[in-house]
Motif scaffolding. Sequence first.
Motif, PDB file in Angstrom:
ATOM      1  N   ARG A  45       0.853  -1.187   0.000  1.00  0.00           N
ATOM      2  CA  ARG A  45       0.000   0.000   0.000  1.00  0.00           C
ATOM      3  C   ARG A  45       0.893   1.242   0.000  1.00  0.00           C
ATOM      4  N   GLU A  46       0.489   2.256  -0.772  1.00  0.00           N
ATOM      5  CA  GLU A  46       1.302   3.458  -0.896  1.00  0.00           C
ATOM      6  C   GLU A  46       0.462   4.716  -0.704  1.00  0.00           C
ATOM      7  N   PHE A  47       1.140   5.741  -0.280  1.00  0.00           N
ATOM      8  CA  PHE A  47       0.521   7.051  -0.074  1.00  0.00           C
ATOM      9  C   PHE A  47       0.125   7.661  -1.413  1.00  0.00           C
ATOM     10  N   VAL A  48      -1.040   8.302  -1.437  1.00  0.00           N
ATOM     11  CA  VAL A  48      -1.509   9.000  -2.630  1.00  0.00           C
ATOM     12  C   VAL A  48      -1.655  10.493  -2.360  1.00  0.00           C
ATOM     13  N   ALA A  49      -2.398  10.840  -1.309  1.00  0.00           N
ATOM     14  CA  ALA A  49      -2.678  12.249  -1.046  1.00  0.00           C
ATOM     15  C   ALA A  49      -3.052  12.421   0.415  1.00  0.00           C
ATOM     16  N   ALA A  50      -2.916  13.636   0.902  1.00  0.00           N
ATOM     17  CA  ALA A  50      -3.323  13.965   2.259  1.00  0.00           C
ATOM     18  C   ALA A  50      -3.877  15.378   2.274  1.00  0.00           C
ATOM     19  N   ILE A  51      -4.718  15.638   3.265  1.00  0.00           N
ATOM     20  CA  ILE A  51      -5.320  16.962   3.398  1.00  0.00           C
ATOM     21  C   ILE A  51      -5.453  17.281   4.871  1.00  0.00           C
ATOM     22  N   THR A  52      -5.156  18.517   5.224  1.00  0.00           N
ATOM     23  CA  THR A  52      -5.239  18.927   6.616  1.00  0.00           C
ATOM     24  C   THR A  52      -6.681  19.063   7.072  1.00  0.00           C
ATOM     25  N   ARG A  53      -6.847  19.262   8.365  1.00  0.00           N
ATOM     26  CA  ARG A  53      -8.191  19.291   8.935  1.00  0.00           C
ATOM     27  C   ARG A  53      -9.067  20.382   8.330  1.00  0.00           C
ATOM     28  N   SER A  54      -8.485  21.516   8.062  1.00  0.00           N
ATOM     29  CA  SER A  54      -9.257  22.621   7.484  1.00  0.00           C
ATOM     30  C   SER A  54      -9.418  22.498   5.981  1.00  0.00           C
ATOM     31  N   GLY A  55      -8.606  21.655   5.374  1.00  0.00           N
ATOM     32  CA  GLY A  55      -8.584  21.559   3.915  1.00  0.00           C
ATOM     33  C   GLY A  55      -7.672  22.581   3.272  1.00  0.00           C
ATOM     34  N   GLY A  56      -6.987  23.359   4.084  1.00  0.00           N
ATOM     35  CA  GLY A  56      -6.167  24.426   3.547  1.00  0.00           C
ATOM     36  C   GLY A  56      -4.867  23.975   2.912  1.00  0.00           C
ATOM     37  N   ASN A  57      -4.435  22.786   3.275  1.00  0.00           N
ATOM     38  CA  ASN A  57      -3.191  22.256   2.705  1.00  0.00           C
ATOM     39  C   ASN A  57      -3.409  20.842   2.207  1.00  0.00           C
ATOM     40  N   THR A  58      -2.841  20.568   1.052  1.00  0.00           N
ATOM     41  CA  THR A  58      -2.915  19.234   0.467  1.00  0.00           C
ATOM     42  C   THR A  58      -1.520  18.788   0.040  1.00  0.00           C
ATOM     43  N   TYR A  59      -1.323  17.495   0.022  1.00  0.00           N
ATOM     44  CA  TYR A  59      -0.022  16.915  -0.307  1.00  0.00           C
ATOM     45  C   TYR A  59      -0.273  15.709  -1.201  1.00  0.00           C
ATOM     46  N   TYR A  60       0.664  15.491  -2.132  1.00  0.00           N
ATOM     47  CA  TYR A  60       0.464  14.429  -3.110  1.00  0.00           C
ATOM     48  C   TYR A  60       1.742  13.638  -3.347  1.00  0.00           C
ATOM     49  N   ALA A  61       1.533  12.379  -3.690  1.00  0.00           N
ATOM     50  CA  ALA A  61       2.650  11.589  -4.183  1.00  0.00           C
ATOM     51  C   ALA A  61       3.066  12.128  -5.544  1.00  0.00           C
ATOM     52  N   TYR A 107       3.916  13.678   9.221  1.00  0.00           N
ATOM     53  CA  TYR A 107       4.239  12.339   8.719  1.00  0.00           C
ATOM     54  C   TYR A 107       3.054  11.741   7.965  1.00  0.00           C
ATOM     55  N   TYR A 108       2.446  12.553   7.131  1.00  0.00           N
ATOM     56  CA  TYR A 108       1.207  12.163   6.472  1.00  0.00           C
ATOM     57  C   TYR A 108       1.415  11.056   5.445  1.00  0.00           C
ATOM     58  N   ARG A 109       2.672  10.807   5.044  1.00  0.00           N
ATOM     59  CA  ARG A 109       2.935   9.751   4.076  1.00  0.00           C
ATOM     60  C   ARG A 109       2.980   8.361   4.706  1.00  0.00           C
ATOM     61  N   LEU A 110       3.006   8.302   6.006  1.00  0.00           N
ATOM     62  CA  LEU A 110       3.193   7.035   6.700  1.00  0.00           C
ATOM     63  C   LEU A 110       1.858   6.438   7.149  1.00  0.00           C
ATOM     64  N   GLU A 111       1.678   5.158   6.918  1.00  0.00           N
ATOM     65  CA  GLU A 111       0.432   4.503   7.320  1.00  0.00           C
ATOM     66  C   GLU A 111       0.211   4.569   8.824  1.00  0.00           C
TER      67      GLU A 111
END
Length: 127
Positions: A45-61, A107-111
């Motif tokens: 399993r691999e990281f695809v995307a993450a989003i902060t609680r407010s939605g103000g920041n997003t991160y992608y593979a 550490y949003y990339r880590l399961e």
Amino acid sequence: QVQLVESGGGLVQAGGSLRLSCAASGRTFGNYAMGWFRQAPGKEREFVAAITRSGGNTYYADSVKGRFTSSRDNAKNTLYLQMNSLKPDDTAVYYCAAQWAGRDSAYYRLEGTYAYWGQGTQVTVSS
């Protein structure tokens, strides 16, 4: 406890689009940073995307940057993943996940950062 249910997966041709949804219940959705992961057959399993609680920041593979967009509607308790320009390599089971409450982990990339997981939805991209 947070319950997560993904939907929106399916079969699509290469170059097409899909939008995944992740419906959350059980706790205040806005308290949880969220992530998307995927697992292809025979792969980890691999990281695809993450989003902060407010939605103000997003991160992608790197593999999906510029093609996928994660968003959330805290009023509707729903997380989204808009997937455009899909490729056969995007074929996988896609999972949404919630971090521990009250934090936007670096550490949003880590399961291990994620406390709750959905059951997954299958995305198949044909060539």
